[in-house]
Design an enzyme around this catalytic site. Structure first.
Site, short mmCIF file in Angstrom:
data_model
loop_
_atom_site.label_atom_id
_atom_site.label_comp_id
_atom_site.label_asym_id
_atom_site.label_seq_id
_atom_site.Cartn_x
_atom_site.Cartn_y
_atom_site.Cartn_z
N TYR A 99 41.26 -7.75 -18.41
CA TYR A 99 41.25 -6.60 -19.34
C TYR A 99 42.38 -5.62 -19.01
CZ TYR A 99 37.00 -7.66 -22.02
OH TYR A 99 36.08 -8.20 -22.87
N GLU A 154 49.75 -4.71 -23.67
CA GLU A 154 49.80 -4.13 -25.02
C GLU A 154 50.50 -2.78 -25.01
OE1 GLU A 154 45.87 -3.82 -26.63
OE2 GLU A 154 45.64 -5.98 -26.86
#
EC number: 4.2.1.134
Length: 121
Positions: free
Chosen positions: A53, A60
């Protein structure tokens, strides 16, 4: 240019993280539907997110950050006034707001998964 953003290392970072995450997640769902969930798949689903994660989110955010100069300079996806809809949209500002939104949202999702991990494993 846009192609420069696609070659950023951060793209590889989030593509690898989310690909592994999805393989584990769909394996988990498939084996659960078959009522035969191997412990390794269950363990992977509730453990590997601890690394994947943050890796995916970092990729991103770094990719969005790398794209900002191109988006600002090109006006990509932005709509300027005047126009027949009397509406404007600045994609550059939108991307900055998206990046800022990770501050309250990511910890909530991450700690939810940690809570789920404690409950399941």
């Amino acid at each position: 240019s846009f192609l420069q953003v696609q070659t950023e290392d951060s793209v590889l970072l989030f593509v690898v993280a989310w690909t592994i995450t999805e393989i584990i997640r769909y394996s988990f769902y498939t084996f659960s539907l078959l009522n035969h969930l191997p412990y390794l798949i269950k363990w992977a689903r509730y453990t590997l997110f601890i690394v994947l994660y943050p890796m995916g989110v970092s990729g991103e955010l770094l990719t969005i950050y790398a794209a900002l100069p191109f988006v600002r300079q090109s006006g990509l996806y932005s709509i300027s006034l005047p126009n027949k809809y009397n509406f404007s949209f600045d994609y550059y500002t939108f991307l900055i707001l998206v990046m800022i939104s990770y501050i309250p949202i990511f910890p909530q999702l991450y700690f939810h998964m940690l809570h789920q991990r404690r409950k399941v494993l």
